[in-house]
Design a protein around this motif. Structure first.
Motif, mmCIF file in Angstrom:
data_model
loop_
_atom_site.group_PDB
_atom_site.id
_atom_site.type_symbol
_atom_site.label_atom_id
_atom_site.label_comp_id
_atom_site.label_asym_id
_atom_site.label_seq_id
_atom_site.Cartn_x
_atom_site.Cartn_y
_atom_site.Cartn_z
ATOM 1 N N MET A 1 -46.881 23.921 16.925
ATOM 2 C CA MET A 1 -46.931 23.218 15.663
ATOM 3 C C MET A 1 -45.496 22.937 15.223
ATOM 4 S SD MET A 1 -48.451 24.383 11.991
ATOM 5 C CE MET A 1 -47.380 25.762 11.888
ATOM 6 N N ARG A 2 -45.257 21.729 14.773
ATOM 7 C CA ARG A 2 -43.936 21.298 14.351
ATOM 8 C C ARG A 2 -43.928 21.087 12.833
ATOM 9 N NH1 ARG A 2 -39.710 18.875 17.246
ATOM 10 N NH2 ARG A 2 -41.041 18.819 19.065
ATOM 11 N N VAL A 3 -43.033 21.801 12.141
ATOM 12 C CA VAL A 3 -42.900 21.692 10.697
ATOM 13 C C VAL A 3 -41.477 21.262 10.372
ATOM 14 C CG1 VAL A 3 -42.935 22.942 8.507
ATOM 15 C CG2 VAL A 3 -44.663 23.437 10.245
ATOM 16 N N LEU A 4 -41.353 20.293 9.486
ATOM 17 C CA LEU A 4 -40.065 19.835 8.987
ATOM 18 C C LEU A 4 -39.943 20.253 7.528
ATOM 19 C CD1 LEU A 4 -37.446 18.140 8.968
ATOM 20 C CD2 LEU A 4 -38.880 16.131 8.535
ATOM 21 N N CYS A 5 -38.877 20.953 7.198
ATOM 22 C CA CYS A 5 -38.626 21.392 5.827
ATOM 23 C C CYS A 5 -37.320 20.774 5.342
ATOM 24 C CB CYS A 5 -38.534 22.910 5.766
ATOM 25 S SG CYS A 5 -38.151 23.556 4.126
ATOM 26 N N ALA A 6 -37.371 20.086 4.218
ATOM 27 C CA ALA A 6 -36.178 19.486 3.635
ATOM 28 C C ALA A 6 -35.885 20.116 2.284
ATOM 29 C CB ALA A 6 -36.362 17.981 3.480
ATOM 30 N N ASP A 7 -34.712 20.708 2.198
ATOM 31 C CA ASP A 7 -34.244 21.326 0.957
ATOM 32 C C ASP A 7 -32.728 21.381 1.049
ATOM 33 O OD1 ASP A 7 -33.488 23.569 -0.965
ATOM 34 O OD2 ASP A 7 -35.659 23.459 -1.295
ATOM 35 N N ASP A 8 -32.043 21.158 -0.056
ATOM 36 C CA ASP A 8 -30.590 21.164 -0.014
ATOM 37 C C ASP A 8 -29.993 22.565 -0.050
ATOM 38 O OD1 ASP A 8 -31.630 21.054 -2.664
ATOM 39 O OD2 ASP A 8 -29.672 20.520 -3.460
ATOM 40 N N HIS A 9 -30.822 23.574 -0.140
ATOM 41 C CA HIS A 9 -30.343 24.959 -0.116
ATOM 42 C C HIS A 9 -30.701 25.608 1.218
ATOM 43 C CE1 HIS A 9 -30.451 24.184 -4.489
ATOM 44 N NE2 HIS A 9 -29.312 24.860 -4.427
ATOM 45 N N ASP A 10 -29.674 25.983 1.949
ATOM 46 C CA ASP A 10 -29.843 26.594 3.266
ATOM 47 C C ASP A 10 -30.720 27.842 3.210
ATOM 48 O OD1 ASP A 10 -29.066 26.727 6.112
ATOM 49 O OD2 ASP A 10 -28.016 28.551 5.490
ATOM 50 N N THR A 11 -30.544 28.646 2.184
ATOM 51 C CA THR A 11 -31.306 29.888 2.055
ATOM 52 C C THR A 11 -32.801 29.615 1.916
ATOM 53 O OG1 THR A 11 -29.400 30.907 0.972
ATOM 54 C CG2 THR A 11 -31.520 32.008 0.709
ATOM 55 N N ILE A 12 -33.145 28.581 1.175
ATOM 56 C CA ILE A 12 -34.562 28.215 1.015
ATOM 57 C C ILE A 12 -35.145 27.774 2.353
ATOM 58 C CG2 ILE A 12 -36.180 26.599 -0.066
ATOM 59 C CD1 ILE A 12 -35.105 28.657 -2.038
ATOM 60 N N ARG A 13 -34.434 26.899 3.060
ATOM 61 C CA ARG A 13 -34.929 26.438 4.365
ATOM 62 C C ARG A 13 -35.133 27.605 5.316
ATOM 63 N NH1 ARG A 13 -30.596 22.928 3.711
ATOM 64 N NH2 ARG A 13 -29.571 23.833 5.541
ATOM 65 N N LYS A 14 -34.149 28.493 5.384
ATOM 66 C CA LYS A 14 -34.255 29.654 6.292
ATOM 67 C C LYS A 14 -35.422 30.550 5.881
ATOM 68 C CE LYS A 14 -30.514 28.610 8.587
ATOM 69 N NZ LYS A 14 -30.721 27.613 9.624
ATOM 70 N N GLY A 15 -35.608 30.738 4.588
ATOM 71 C CA GLY A 15 -36.710 31.566 4.102
ATOM 72 C C GLY A 15 -38.071 30.978 4.428
ATOM 73 N N VAL A 16 -38.203 29.667 4.261
ATOM 74 C CA VAL A 16 -39.468 28.998 4.593
ATOM 75 C C VAL A 16 -39.752 29.154 6.081
ATOM 76 C CG1 VAL A 16 -40.626 26.751 4.758
ATOM 77 C CG2 VAL A 16 -39.393 27.381 2.666
ATOM 78 N N GLY A 17 -38.745 28.939 6.887
ATOM 79 C CA GLY A 17 -38.923 29.083 8.334
ATOM 80 C C GLY A 17 -39.336 30.495 8.726
ATOM 81 N N ALA A 18 -38.694 31.482 8.130
ATOM 82 C CA ALA A 18 -39.025 32.879 8.432
ATOM 83 C C ALA A 18 -40.445 33.214 7.992
ATOM 84 C CB ALA A 18 -38.021 33.807 7.744
ATOM 85 N N LEU A 19 -40.814 32.775 6.806
ATOM 86 C CA LEU A 19 -42.159 33.054 6.295
ATOM 87 C C LEU A 19 -43.225 32.408 7.179
ATOM 88 C CD1 LEU A 19 -43.836 34.312 4.002
ATOM 89 C CD2 LEU A 19 -43.575 32.170 2.759
#
Length: 130
Positions: A1-19
């Motif tokens: 499954m491929r998910v694209l997350c767009a957010d200008d805060h690196d911490t948010i993107r990393k957190g979404v990916g980890a979750l």
């Protein structure tokens, strides 16, 4: 499954990916730091799900959603934002988004929202008409 997350805060993107990686096997997680980059990556990589913040530089989430929905009308778009102002959920729906969740409740809602959208359902817990 491929998910694209767009957010200008690196911490948010990393957190979404980890979750999400804790709940979805074989996850390919891509990150964009603004809406313009999200549109470009979506066009090239054709994700199964797009997660967008509303407030981003270069192209905000609503602008990115409009362009992504035009390019890939079958790809579900989930807004993931700190903004809960009245009318944003309705605007997201008008742009073709299939879900809207707040960052403050990510632990409780993000995985459920992603699952719903990937099963061709919607997820609008803030909207009284859902």
């Amino acid at each position: 499954m491929r998910v694209l997350c767009a957010d200008d805060h690196d911490t948010i993107r990393k957190g979404v990916g980890a979750l999400l990686s804790d709940y979805f096997e074989d996850l390919i997680f891509e990150e964009a730091k603004n809406g313009a980059e999200a549109v470009s990556l979506a066009a090239v990589n054709r994700p199964d799900l797009v997660i967008l913040d509303i407030s981003m530089p270069m192209l905000n989430g609503f602008g990115a959603a409009t362009k992504i929905h035009e390019l890939l009308p079958d790809v579900p778009i989930l807004f993931f934002t700190m903004h809960s102002a009245e009318g944003l959920v309705s605007q997201a729906r008008r742009l073709g988004a299939r879900g809207f969740v707040l960052k403050e409740s990510a632990g409780d809602t993000l995985v459920d929202a992603a699952r719903a959208l990937l099963h061709n359902e919607t997820y609008f817990p803030l909207d009284p008409i859902s």
